[in-house]
Design a protein around this motif. Structure first.
Motif, mmCIF file in Angstrom:
data_model
loop_
_atom_site.group_PDB
_atom_site.id
_atom_site.type_symbol
_atom_site.label_atom_id
_atom_site.label_comp_id
_atom_site.label_asym_id
_atom_site.label_seq_id
_atom_site.Cartn_x
_atom_site.Cartn_y
_atom_site.Cartn_z
ATOM 1 N N TRP A 162 0.816 -1.211 0.000
ATOM 2 C CA TRP A 162 0.000 0.000 0.000
ATOM 3 C C TRP A 162 0.851 1.263 0.000
ATOM 4 C CZ3 TRP A 162 0.458 -3.482 3.989
ATOM 5 C CH2 TRP A 162 1.054 -3.012 5.179
ATOM 6 N N HIS A 178 -2.223 -5.898 1.441
ATOM 7 C CA HIS A 178 -3.345 -5.386 2.225
ATOM 8 C C HIS A 178 -4.628 -5.725 1.471
ATOM 9 C CE1 HIS A 178 -4.959 -3.025 5.433
ATOM 10 N NE2 HIS A 178 -3.760 -2.567 5.769
ATOM 11 N N TRP A 215 -7.329 -3.977 -0.740
ATOM 12 C CA TRP A 215 -6.634 -3.088 -1.677
ATOM 13 C C TRP A 215 -5.881 -3.888 -2.744
ATOM 14 C CZ3 TRP A 215 -4.067 0.072 2.818
ATOM 15 C CH2 TRP A 215 -5.029 0.925 3.374
ATOM 16 N N PHE A 243 -11.375 -1.313 8.656
ATOM 17 C CA PHE A 243 -11.425 0.102 9.042
ATOM 18 C C PHE A 243 -12.025 0.964 7.926
ATOM 19 C CE2 PHE A 243 -7.058 -1.004 7.719
ATOM 20 C CZ PHE A 243 -6.814 -0.125 6.683
ATOM 21 N N TRP A 251 -4.899 -4.957 12.370
ATOM 22 C CA TRP A 251 -4.906 -3.639 13.020
ATOM 23 C C TRP A 251 -6.351 -3.126 12.988
ATOM 24 C CZ3 TRP A 251 -6.215 1.158 10.593
ATOM 25 C CH2 TRP A 251 -6.305 2.197 11.520
ATOM 26 N N GLU A 291 -1.676 -5.655 15.995
ATOM 27 C CA GLU A 291 -1.028 -4.343 15.946
ATOM 28 C C GLU A 291 -1.792 -3.347 16.817
ATOM 29 O OE1 GLU A 291 0.430 -1.067 12.531
ATOM 30 O OE2 GLU A 291 -0.697 -2.880 11.976
ATOM 31 N N LYS A 307 -2.341 0.713 18.527
ATOM 32 C CA LYS A 307 -2.186 2.122 18.130
ATOM 33 C C LYS A 307 -2.958 2.990 19.107
ATOM 34 C CE LYS A 307 -2.730 5.201 14.105
ATOM 35 N NZ LYS A 307 -3.066 5.302 12.651
ATOM 36 N N ASP A 312 4.357 -1.184 15.558
ATOM 37 C CA ASP A 312 4.502 -0.151 14.516
ATOM 38 C C ASP A 312 5.145 1.040 15.209
ATOM 39 O OD1 ASP A 312 2.590 0.999 11.735
ATOM 40 O OD2 ASP A 312 3.946 2.233 12.946
ATOM 41 N N HIS A 354 3.215 4.112 16.322
ATOM 42 C CA HIS A 354 2.015 3.928 17.156
ATOM 43 C C HIS A 354 2.323 4.061 18.643
ATOM 44 C CE1 HIS A 354 -0.262 1.580 13.759
ATOM 45 N NE2 HIS A 354 0.154 2.766 13.384
ATOM 46 N N HIS A 393 6.485 -2.845 12.070
ATOM 47 C CA HIS A 393 6.198 -1.922 10.968
ATOM 48 C C HIS A 393 7.146 -0.761 11.174
ATOM 49 C CE1 HIS A 393 1.824 -3.168 9.711
ATOM 50 N NE2 HIS A 393 2.735 -4.072 9.410
ATOM 51 N N ASP A 446 1.318 9.426 14.092
ATOM 52 C CA ASP A 446 1.595 8.300 13.183
ATOM 53 C C ASP A 446 1.967 8.869 11.818
ATOM 54 O OD1 ASP A 446 -0.280 5.483 11.828
ATOM 55 O OD2 ASP A 446 1.872 5.775 12.203
ATOM 56 N N ASP A 504 6.136 0.214 7.045
ATOM 57 C CA ASP A 504 4.782 0.755 6.891
ATOM 58 C C ASP A 504 4.930 2.270 6.832
ATOM 59 O OD1 ASP A 504 1.631 0.597 8.770
ATOM 60 O OD2 ASP A 504 2.187 1.515 6.865
ATOM 61 N N LEU A 535 -3.089 3.643 0.787
ATOM 62 C CA LEU A 535 -3.338 4.822 1.629
ATOM 63 C C LEU A 535 -3.085 6.126 0.887
ATOM 64 C CD1 LEU A 535 -1.961 4.163 5.179
ATOM 65 C CD2 LEU A 535 -4.311 4.470 4.409
HETATM 66 C C1 LRH Z 1 -2.497 1.833 10.821
HETATM 67 C C2 LRH Z 1 -1.464 1.065 10.024
HETATM 68 C C3 LRH Z 1 -1.770 -0.384 9.838
HETATM 69 C C4 LRH Z 1 -2.177 -0.530 8.412
HETATM 70 C C5 LRH Z 1 -2.347 0.819 7.940
HETATM 71 C C6 LRH Z 1 -2.076 0.955 6.496
HETATM 72 O O1 LRH Z 1 -2.057 3.115 11.077
HETATM 73 O O2 LRH Z 1 -0.217 1.267 10.590
HETATM 74 O O3 LRH Z 1 -0.613 -1.156 9.920
HETATM 75 O O4 LRH Z 1 -3.158 -1.398 8.187
HETATM 76 O O5 LRH Z 1 -1.473 1.598 8.710
#
Ligand code: LRH
Ligand code: MN
Length: 426
Positions: A54, A98, A101, A129, A177, A217, A219, A252, A255, A279, A287, A325, A426
Motif C-alpha cells: 500500500w 493489504h 486493496w 477500518f 490492526w 497491531e 495504536k 509499529d 504507534h 512496521h 503516526d 509501513d 493509503l
Molecule cells: C495503521 C497502520 C496499519 C495498516 C495501515 C495501512 O495506522 O499502521 O498497519 O493497516 O497503517
C-alpha cells in the motif's frame, strides 16, 4: 520493467574503488576489535524487509494527495516495483499485501510474478477500518468490537477470507490492526468493546492454519480520537496471550505516544516470547509514517540493540517479521523506500557492533559512563561500507538511489505507465 545485471555492474564500476578503500579501512578497524567482518556482512545479506503493497504510490493526508507519476496501478506492477527495489538493494525480498486493496485476480500468475522477482509473501493485512461497496454492515462504529453481533461476524468472516488469500499465496501470517474505538467519552463501554474484540480475535485465531502466526497491531489514536480498543502494547500482549501460542504483538514504530521508550517495549515482548514483528517508519509527532531513520535514528539503533540481544538470548521468541509501513507524501515512493531500507540496515549493522559482553559487565558494575561509551562506540561507527558490501555480495548497487537516478528508472516507469496511473492504498 527490469534492470539488467550489466546496468548495475556498470554503474557500480564508477563507485567500486572508493567503496573498497572505505570498506578496507572499516574492516581493519572492526577486525582489530575482534569482530568477524564476513559474518557481519552475511547477516546483513540475510536480513530481508517486507515492502508494504500500500506504499508504492504517493500517500496523502485529509488535506490532500499529490500523485507521483508512473505509479503501479495493479498488483503485478507493484510486484515489479518491489522487484526493482530488490535488484538495487538486495534487502527487499518480500511483500506484505493489504486486502482488499490488493486482492490477486490470478493467484498463480501473481505467484509466478513474485517468483520471477525473487519476492516472497510476508504477512497479509485485513481491513475492517473502511466500508467496501455493497458491504452489508458498516464499520463506522467498530468491527471486531462492535456491539452489533452481525457486524462482528462480518469482520471475522473478512479475516478468514484474508487468511485464505494469504494461504494460497504462501504467506504465513495475518496482521490485524483495528481502528475500533470512540471519539467521545461515554460513546463506548470499554469492557464490552474489549471483550467483544477478544472473543472475535479468538474466532479468527481458531481459523489460522497450523504453521501461521497472528500479529496484533496496537495504536493509541487515529482515526478515533478519544479511545482505541487496542491502544497499547499491553492490550495487544494481553489479547495475544488470550488467543494462544501462535498470536503475537506487532510493533509499529509510529504507534506510540511521544517519548515512549519503544526499545524497552521490544525487550519486554522478547523476554515474554511475544514479539511478532515490526512496521518500520519514523515520526516526530503522531503516526506520521515518514522515512525510517529520518527523525530519530538513535532511537532506531537502541531498538535494534534490544533486537540483537533478544535474538541471541530469547530463544523463546520466534525470529521477528520485518516490514516497512510508510506513506510518501512528498518523495518518490521508491527512493523513500530505498532510504528506509538503508536506515534499517545501518541501525542493524551498528547494533551488531555493540560489545554485548562488555556492556553486560559494565551494567553489572553500575559503570554508567562505560555503558553509554560502549553503545556510542557502535552508534558512532560509519557502517555504510558494510551495508554497501552486503549489497555488492548479493548482486546489488553500491549506491541504489544514485543508480536508480542514473538509469532514469522513474522516467521509464512514466513512459510505460503514463503520468496518471494511480496505486491503490493509503
Ligand atoms: C495503521 C497502520 C496499519 C495498516 C495501515 C495501512 O495506522 O499502521 O498497519 O493497516 O497503517
Ligand atoms: Mn502499521
Amino acid at each position: 520493467m527490469k534492470i539488467s545485471k550489466d546496468q548495475i555492474y556498470n554503474t557500480n564500476q564508477k563507485k567500486i574503488t572508493q567503496h573498497h578503500a572505505r570498506f578496507d579501512f572499516l574492516a581493519n578497524e572492526l577486525d582489530a576489535s575482534g569482530l568477524q567482518v564476513n559474518e557481519l556482512v552475511d547477516k546483513l545479506v540475510a536480513f530481508q524487509v517486507a515492502i508494504p503493497s500500500w506504499a508504492l504510490g504517493a500517500g496523502g493526508t485529509r488535506f490532500g494527495r499529490f500523485s507521483y507519476q508512473g505509479e503501479p496501478s495493479s498488483l503485478e506492477q507493484k510486484i515489479e516495483d518491489i522487484g526493482l527495489l530488490h535488484q538495487l538493494t538486495q534487502t527487499a525480498g518480500a511483500v506484505s499485501l493489504h486486502i482488499p486493496w490488493d486482492i490477486p485476480e490470478d493467484t498463480l500468475a501473481i505467484k509466478e510474478k513474485a517468483l520471477e522477482n525473487r519476492i516472497v509473501f510476508d504477512a497479509v493485512n485485513s481491513n475492517t477500518f473502511q466500508d467496501q461497496k455493497n458491504q452489508a454492515f458498516s464499520y463506522k462504529f467498530g468491527s471486531l468490537c462492535n456491539t452489533n453481533k452481525a457486524v462482528r461476524e462480518q469482520a471475522i468472516a473478512h479475516n478468514k477470507e484474508v487468511i485464505k488469500i494469504g494461504n494460497d499465496l504462501g504467506s504465513k501470517s495475518l496482521t490485524v490492526w483495528l481502528a475500533d474505538g470512540a471519539n467521545f467519552p461515554g460513546q463506548n463501554n470499554f469492557q464490552t468493546a474489549l471483550s467483544h474484540t477478544e472473543d472475535s480475535l479468538k474466532e479468527i485465531y481458531k481459523y489460522l492454519p497450523e504453521d501461521w502466526k497472528l500479529f496484533i497491531e496496537y495504536k493509541p489514536y487515529e482515526p478515533n480520537f478519544y479511545s482505541t480498543v487496542i491502544q497499547d502494547w499491553g492490550t495487544s500482549f494481553m489479547l495475544a496471550n488470550a488467543c494462544g501460542p501462535k498470536a503475537y504483538t506487532l510493533v509499529d514504530l509510529g504507534h506510540h505516544l511521544p517519548n515512549t521508550n519503544i526499545e524497552q517495549i521490544v525487550a519486554t515482548l522478547m523476554l515474554k516470547g511475544k514479539l511478532g514483528g515490526f512496521h518500520f517508519n519514523d515520526s516526530k509527532y503522531g503516526d506520521d509514517d515518514v522515512t525510517v531513520g529520518s527523525i530519530k535514528p538513535y532511537s532506531l539503533f537502541l531498538i535494534f540493540n534490544e533486537l540483537v540481544y533478544g535474538i541471541e538470548n530469547n530463544k523463546q521468541n520466534p525470529y521477528p517479521a520485518w516490514m516497512i509501513d510508510a506513506s510518501h507524501n512528498t518523495k518518490d515512493p521508491l527512493e523513500d523506500l530505498m532510504q528506509s531500507l538503508e536506515a534499517i540496515q545501518i541501525a542493524y549493522a551498528k547494533a551488531l557492533l555493540v560489545d554485548q559482553t562488555k556492556l553486560k559487565a559494565a551494567q553489572q558494575e553500575h559503570d554508567v559512563v562505560a555503558c553509554q561509551e560502549i553503545l556510542h562506540a557502535a552508534y558512532n561507527t560509519d557502517v555504510r561500507p558494510l551495508v554497501a558490501q552486503a549489497r555488492i555480495n548479493a548482486g546489488g548497487a553500491v549506491t541504489p538511489i544514485e543508480t536508480y537516478r542514473n538509469l532514469q528508472i522513474r522516467q521509464s516507469l512514466i513512459d510505460i505507465r503514463g503520468k496518471n496511473s494511480v496505486a491503490s492504498g493509503l
